[in-house]
Design an enzyme around this catalytic site. Structure first.
Site, short mmCIF file in Angstrom:
data_model
loop_
_atom_site.label_atom_id
_atom_site.label_comp_id
_atom_site.label_asym_id
_atom_site.label_seq_id
_atom_site.Cartn_x
_atom_site.Cartn_y
_atom_site.Cartn_z
CB CYS A 66 -8.65 6.24 1.22
SG CYS A 66 -9.03 6.77 -0.22
CD GLU B 279 -2.71 9.07 -3.97
OE1 GLU B 279 -2.67 9.26 -2.69
OE2 GLU B 279 -2.30 9.86 -4.55
CD GLU C 19 -6.91 1.34 5.44
OE1 GLU C 19 -6.57 1.26 5.36
OE2 GLU C 19 -7.48 2.96 4.78
CE LYS D 60 -2.62 -6.96 -9.23
NZ LYS D 60 -4.14 -7.64 -7.90
P1 NDP Z 1 -4.06 -4.25 -0.31
O1 NDP Z 1 -2.49 -3.44 -0.64
O2 NDP Z 1 -4.11 -5.03 -0.23
O3 NDP Z 1 -3.95 -4.45 -2.41
C1 NDP Z 1 -3.81 -3.59 -3.27
C2 NDP Z 1 -3.17 -3.55 -4.99
O4 NDP Z 1 -1.95 -4.77 -4.46
C3 NDP Z 1 -4.60 -5.17 -5.01
O5 NDP Z 1 -4.50 -5.73 -6.11
C4 NDP Z 1 -2.95 -6.18 -4.80
O6 NDP Z 1 -3.05 -7.83 -5.43
C5 NDP Z 1 -2.06 -5.89 -5.12
N1 NDP Z 1 -1.18 -5.96 -3.98
C6 NDP Z 1 -0.86 -6.83 -2.65
N2 NDP Z 1 0.26 -7.42 -2.42
C7 NDP Z 1 1.22 -7.36 -3.39
C8 NDP Z 1 2.76 -7.04 -3.97
N3 NDP Z 1 3.13 -7.87 -3.22
N4 NDP Z 1 3.15 -7.11 -4.94
C9 NDP Z 1 2.04 -6.24 -5.98
N5 NDP Z 1 1.02 -6.17 -5.25
C10 NDP Z 1 0.50 -6.18 -4.33
O7 NDP Z 1 -5.38 -2.84 -0.34
P2 NDP Z 1 -7.52 -2.99 -0.65
O8 NDP Z 1 -7.24 -3.71 -1.89
O9 NDP Z 1 -7.45 -4.66 0.45
O10 NDP Z 1 -7.27 -1.68 -0.31
C11 NDP Z 1 -8.13 -1.41 0.67
C12 NDP Z 1 -6.52 -0.14 0.87
O11 NDP Z 1 -6.45 0.70 0.03
C13 NDP Z 1 -6.95 0.55 2.28
O12 NDP Z 1 -6.00 0.31 3.52
C14 NDP Z 1 -6.94 2.14 1.72
O13 NDP Z 1 -7.07 3.00 3.20
C15 NDP Z 1 -6.63 1.97 0.64
N6 NDP Z 1 -7.16 2.96 -0.01
C16 NDP Z 1 -6.19 4.74 -0.81
C17 NDP Z 1 -6.50 5.40 -1.29
C18 NDP Z 1 -5.87 6.91 -1.42
O14 NDP Z 1 -6.32 7.40 -1.85
N7 NDP Z 1 -4.72 7.11 -0.13
C19 NDP Z 1 -8.18 4.99 -1.86
C20 NDP Z 1 -9.13 3.70 -1.96
C21 NDP Z 1 -8.14 2.67 -1.37
P3 NDP Z 1 -4.74 -8.63 -4.82
O15 NDP Z 1 -5.51 -8.20 -3.30
O16 NDP Z 1 -5.54 -9.07 -5.61
O17 NDP Z 1 -4.11 -9.90 -3.82
#
Ligand code: NDP
Length: 486
Positions: free
Chosen positions: A291, A257, A390, A181
């Site tokens: 990140c 992550e 962040e 997803k």
């Molecule tokens: P989100 O947490 O908003 O979304 C990540 C994914 O989770 C998306 O596909 C999103 O869907 C999905 N999602 C959101 N809510 C739910 C739910 N209730 N149930 C299941 N899936 C859900 O993160 P972002 O996309 O905004 O990404 C940025 C974040 O990712 C930052 O905090 C960054 O630090 C972190 N990150 C961490 C990394 C690491 O290695 N530690 C690496 C890269 C990023 P959709 O958005 O399509 O609605």
């Protein structure tokens, strides 16, 4: 300029080896963040499509993928990597259209590394061994490793293909089947990846892809599904908490992550030219939407002003603009919503008493697209929200420190613990400070240097578990101990 010869792709789900629309035909628009124009449509999946994908993945657990010998699986996974490289220019263009990141960045890092993830984990299959334990002359124990089952892969938008392949390659190498997803904001390279997996010979049902939204929709349905054995999630810490609560109902294995607020620590004895060159990247590469970006910069007081003068001057030279111009160093932020969020933090920085030394605004002449100048903020203390939370944009705070104790106190005073960088030429100090920083990854005199065999992950609220090499295999497989009485 004419961006590329490659056209955006419309995005369908990939379920049981077929590209399909949503059952109710629903779609949403895919927006290019650098132009604000519609790139195409994306099938909007929900619980029904997730159910079909999980059903296909569960069935495929009994199919040819499971029965295949290691040689054949290695060859197929290598081929996925090869096909990614063969379509590198197209994938780089799609990634830049979807995310707003400069094309040189997608072309030189995101896409080659995505291919390497497959090459690396296909090679890694052959190194996996398990333990045997003999109990005197009484019994012989040996462990066997088997796939975990159906894995849900949920991904963010900042490094779409790189992070998706970072999960998909080891999940497949360990023999699992998957439902992916991707983030709804960046669906295009995931769609091409599904096609590549099919073309490489991965059997139907092993790799499935459902587009759609996270909360109360496709993402949530994947987490809740009783036939999904594990979720590998990369995203925000707050989303991780929601997923954990939901996954607890079916007691799924979770790999997390999450977010970071990483310190970039500069001691006065370090090589300042090297520091500036790398700090420009660790602050602003990918618009600060990585990140691992070092968004909290701490500088030893005697070097503080000298560092700031050079850093501000060099940051001013970074070209912000069209991702398809080769001179562009900073592209567009991912979406209007995210742009507003980042701008909100810049306003907050002023309210909290900070000084915007550079940036903080849209570059002149760029009226369309979510562009923001590299932004450097000083004058904030450790309790400010801008220092604690962040931001995930091209925004850094710079804070002086007086001693190692003062530094470590400030650095560790956060809910996050993903990564850190320490700049010093004092070997003993490097070890001492690195050892005391609360983070999963500490770089000394470098940043973003990764050997895929090493453990990757965060502490505190930056993550749970480790990925990389054997750590990925540990997550994506089950160990069974067999005890034979002698
Ligand atoms: P989100 O947490 O908003 O979304 C990540 C994914 O989770 C998306 O596909 C999103 O869907 C999905 N999602 C959101 N809510 C739910 C739910 N209730 N149930 C299941 N899936 C859900 O993160 P972002 O996309 O905004 O990404 C940025 C974040 O990712 C930052 O905090 C960054 O630090 C972190 N990150 C961490 C990394 C690491 O290695 N530690 C690496 C890269 C990023 P959709 O958005 O399509 O609605």
């Amino acid at each position: 300029m004419e961006p590329t010869q490659f056209k955006p792709v419309d995005c369908l789900h990939f379920i049981n080896g077929q590209f399909v629309s949503s059952l109710d035909g629903k779609t949403f628009d895919n927006i290019n963040p650098s132009t604000e124009q519609v790139l195409g449509t994306v099938a909007e999946g929900g619980a029904a499509e997730i159910h079909l994908a999980v059903k296909a993945a569960k069935k495929a657990l009994k199919g040819p993928w499971m029965k295949m010998g290691a040689n054949e699986r290695v060859a197929i996974l290598r081929k996925v990597g090869d096909l990614i490289l063969a379509r590198q220019d197209q994938l780089a263009a799609l990634e830049s259209m979807d995310t707003g990141k400069p094309i040189w960045l997608s072309g030189s890092i995101d896409i080659p590394r995505s291919a390497y993830n497959f090459h690396f984990f296909s090679d890694y299959i052959r190194t996996i061994t398990t333990e045997t334990t003999q109990m005197d002359n009484i019994a012989l124990n040996y462990a066997v490793r088997s796939p975990l089952g159906v894995i849900g892969l949920i991904n963010p938008w900042n490094l779409p293909l790189l992070l998706l392949t970072w999960k998909l390659a080891p999940a497949l190498a360990a023999g699992n089947t998957v439902v992916m997803k991707p983030a709804e904001l960046t669906p295009m390279t995931a769609t091409v990846l599904a096609e590549i997996c099919r073309d490489a010979g991965i059997p139907d049902g092993v790799v499935n892809l459902v587009h759609g939204f996270g909360p109360n929709s496709a993402g949530a349905a994947l987490v809740e599904h009783p036939d999904v054995n594990a979720i590998s999630f990369t995203g925000e810490t707050s989303t991780g908490k929601v997923i954990m609560a939901s996954a607890s109902k079916t007691l799924k294995r979770l790999s997390y992550e999450l977010g970071g607020k990483n310190p970039n620590i500069i001691f006065a004895d370090s090589n300042m030219d090297e520091v500036i060159e790398t700090t420009l990247k660790s602050s602003f590469i990918n618009q600060g939407e990585v990140c691992l970006c070092g968004s909290r910069i701490y500088v030893e007081r005697s070097a503080y002003q000298g560092f700031l003068d050079k850093f501000v001057a060099k940051s001013r030279e970074l070209v912000v603009g069209d991702p398809f111009e080769p001179t562009t160093k900073v592209g567009a932020l991912i979406s209007e919503e995210h742009y507003e969020r980042v701008m909100g933090y810049i306003e907050l920085a002023v309210e909290e008493g900070g000084t915007i030394l550079l940036g903080g605004k849209r570059p002149e002449g760029l009226d369309k697209g979510y562009y923001l100048e590299p932004t450097i903020i000083t004058g904030l203390n450790r309790d400010c929200r801008v220092v604690q939370e962040e931001i995930f944009g091209p925004v850094v705070t710079v804070i002086p420190f007086d001693s190692e104790d003062d530094l470590l106190d400030q650095v560790n005073d956060t809910q996050y613990g993903l990564s850190a960088t320490v700049w010093t030429n004092d070997l003993r100090r490097a070890h001492r400070v690195a050892g005391q920083i609360e983070a999963g990854i500490v770089w000394v005199n470098t940043w973003f240097l990764r050997d895929l065999r090493t453990p990757f992950g965060g502490v505190k609220q930056s993550g749970i578990g480790r990925e990389g090499g054997l750590h990925s295999f540990e997550f994506y497989s089950e160990l069974k101990n067999i005890c034979i009485k002698l």
